[in-house]
Design a protein around this motif. Structure first.
Motif, PDB file in Angstrom:
ATOM      1  N   HIS A  22     -59.225  17.713   0.289  1.00  0.00           N
ATOM      2  CA  HIS A  22     -59.371  18.804  -0.680  1.00  0.00           C
ATOM      3  C   HIS A  22     -58.921  18.443  -2.084  1.00  0.00           C
ATOM      4  O   HIS A  22     -58.698  19.321  -2.885  1.00  0.00           O
ATOM      5  CB  HIS A  22     -58.648  20.066  -0.202  1.00  0.00           C
ATOM      6  N   GLN A  23     -58.790  17.182  -2.386  1.00  0.00           N
ATOM      7  CA  GLN A  23     -58.408  16.792  -3.732  1.00  0.00           C
ATOM      8  C   GLN A  23     -59.446  17.279  -4.738  1.00  0.00           C
ATOM      9  O   GLN A  23     -59.096  17.766  -5.791  1.00  0.00           O
ATOM     10  CB  GLN A  23     -58.248  15.275  -3.835  1.00  0.00           C
ATOM     11  N   SER A  24     -60.724  17.186  -4.370  1.00  0.00           N
ATOM     12  CA  SER A  24     -61.762  17.630  -5.299  1.00  0.00           C
ATOM     13  C   SER A  24     -61.683  19.131  -5.514  1.00  0.00           C
ATOM     14  O   SER A  24     -61.962  19.620  -6.604  1.00  0.00           O
ATOM     15  CB  SER A  24     -63.147  17.233  -4.799  1.00  0.00           C
ATOM     16  N   ASP A  25     -61.298  19.896  -4.482  1.00  0.00           N
ATOM     17  CA  ASP A  25     -61.146  21.338  -4.644  1.00  0.00           C
ATOM     18  C   ASP A  25     -60.077  21.642  -5.684  1.00  0.00           C
ATOM     19  O   ASP A  25     -60.254  22.513  -6.532  1.00  0.00           O
ATOM     20  CB  ASP A  25     -60.755  22.012  -3.325  1.00  0.00           C
ATOM     21  N   LEU A  42     -55.249  29.438   4.651  1.00  0.00           N
ATOM     22  CA  LEU A  42     -55.954  29.472   5.934  1.00  0.00           C
ATOM     23  C   LEU A  42     -57.332  28.836   5.804  1.00  0.00           C
ATOM     24  O   LEU A  42     -57.800  28.149   6.710  1.00  0.00           O
ATOM     25  CB  LEU A  42     -56.075  30.911   6.437  1.00  0.00           C
ATOM     26  N   TYR A  43     -57.977  29.066   4.671  1.00  0.00           N
ATOM     27  CA  TYR A  43     -59.278  28.448   4.416  1.00  0.00           C
ATOM     28  C   TYR A  43     -59.144  26.925   4.371  1.00  0.00           C
ATOM     29  O   TYR A  43     -59.945  26.204   4.956  1.00  0.00           O
ATOM     30  CB  TYR A  43     -59.854  28.970   3.096  1.00  0.00           C
ATOM     31  N   GLN A  44     -58.105  26.448   3.697  1.00  0.00           N
ATOM     32  CA  GLN A  44     -57.877  25.004   3.612  1.00  0.00           C
ATOM     33  C   GLN A  44     -57.587  24.424   4.997  1.00  0.00           C
ATOM     34  O   GLN A  44     -58.039  23.327   5.325  1.00  0.00           O
ATOM     35  CB  GLN A  44     -56.730  24.682   2.647  1.00  0.00           C
ATOM     36  N   SER A  45     -56.840  25.169   5.821  1.00  0.00           N
ATOM     37  CA  SER A  45     -56.567  24.714   7.189  1.00  0.00           C
ATOM     38  C   SER A  45     -57.860  24.607   7.987  1.00  0.00           C
ATOM     39  O   SER A  45     -58.044  23.663   8.759  1.00  0.00           O
ATOM     40  CB  SER A  45     -55.619  25.684   7.893  1.00  0.00           C
ATOM     41  N   LEU A  46     -58.747  25.573   7.802  1.00  0.00           N
ATOM     42  CA  LEU A  46     -60.047  25.521   8.482  1.00  0.00           C
ATOM     43  C   LEU A  46     -60.842  24.310   8.019  1.00  0.00           C
ATOM     44  O   LEU A  46     -61.429  23.592   8.836  1.00  0.00           O
ATOM     45  CB  LEU A  46     -60.834  26.808   8.241  1.00  0.00           C
ATOM     46  N   GLN A  47     -60.847  24.059   6.728  1.00  0.00           N
ATOM     47  CA  GLN A  47     -61.571  22.900   6.205  1.00  0.00           C
ATOM     48  C   GLN A  47     -60.991  21.597   6.768  1.00  0.00           C
ATOM     49  O   GLN A  47     -61.738  20.694   7.140  1.00  0.00           O
ATOM     50  CB  GLN A  47     -61.538  22.880   4.678  1.00  0.00           C
ATOM     51  N   ASP A  48     -59.665  21.506   6.838  1.00  0.00           N
ATOM     52  CA  ASP A  48     -59.028  20.312   7.417  1.00  0.00           C
ATOM     53  C   ASP A  48     -59.457  20.128   8.864  1.00  0.00           C
ATOM     54  O   ASP A  48     -59.779  19.019   9.293  1.00  0.00           O
ATOM     55  CB  ASP A  48     -57.510  20.421   7.349  1.00  0.00           C
ATOM     56  N   CYS A  49     -59.449  21.229   9.621  1.00  0.00           N
ATOM     57  CA  CYS A  49     -59.840  21.148  11.026  1.00  0.00           C
ATOM     58  C   CYS A  49     -61.280  20.666  11.152  1.00  0.00           C
ATOM     59  O   CYS A  49     -61.587  19.803  11.979  1.00  0.00           O
ATOM     60  CB  CYS A  49     -59.680  22.516  11.686  1.00  0.00           C
ATOM     61  N   LYS A  58     -66.411  24.813  17.325  1.00  0.00           N
ATOM     62  CA  LYS A  58     -65.784  25.289  18.555  1.00  0.00           C
ATOM     63  C   LYS A  58     -64.323  24.870  18.637  1.00  0.00           C
ATOM     64  O   LYS A  58     -63.495  25.616  19.142  1.00  0.00           O
ATOM     65  CB  LYS A  58     -66.544  24.774  19.781  1.00  0.00           C
ATOM     66  N   SER A  59     -64.012  23.699  18.155  1.00  0.00           N
ATOM     67  CA  SER A  59     -62.633  23.235  18.240  1.00  0.00           C
ATOM     68  C   SER A  59     -61.755  23.830  17.143  1.00  0.00           C
ATOM     69  O   SER A  59     -60.542  23.617  17.150  1.00  0.00           O
ATOM     70  CB  SER A  59     -62.575  21.710  18.200  1.00  0.00           C
ATOM     71  N   CYS A  60     -62.333  24.586  16.224  1.00  0.00           N
ATOM     72  CA  CYS A  60     -61.573  25.167  15.112  1.00  0.00           C
ATOM     73  C   CYS A  60     -61.518  26.691  15.186  1.00  0.00           C
ATOM     74  O   CYS A  60     -61.280  27.356  14.176  1.00  0.00           O
ATOM     75  CB  CYS A  60     -62.188  24.734  13.776  1.00  0.00           C
TER      76      CYS A  60
END
Length: 80
Positions: A22-25, A42-49, A58-60
């Motif tokens: 997420h450096q570009s974000d 929470l959005y960043q956590s989803l993106q990481d997942c 499915k895994s996220c």
């Protein structure tokens, strides 16, 4: 048949530098992420997942449900 010596594959370009997720974000000040306010982490956590699971939704599901719940709370709070 003789085996040719193996040569290391070299590129005329330097290897790309690893950037944190997420450096570009952060660099672009993404307006969509800013609009999430308290749900942005929470959005960043989803993106990481998604990055770590090769975009396997499915895994996220834990992260998806947490973001959905946060978004629902924001809608309720906005209506007050």
């Amino acid at each position: 048949m003789t085996e040719l010596p193996k040569q290391a594959h070299t590129s005329p370009f330097p290897p790309p530098r690893q950037q944190p997720l997420h450096q570009s974000d952060a660099d672009e000040d993404d307006d969509n992420v800013k609009q999430l306010k308290q749900c942005s982490s929470l959005y960043q956590s989803l993106q990481d997942c998604l990055v770590n699971s090769n975009r396997n939704w499915k895994s996220c599901q834990k992260e998806v449900q947490a973001l959905k719940a946060c978004n629902d709370r924001m809608k309720i709070d906005k209506g007050k």
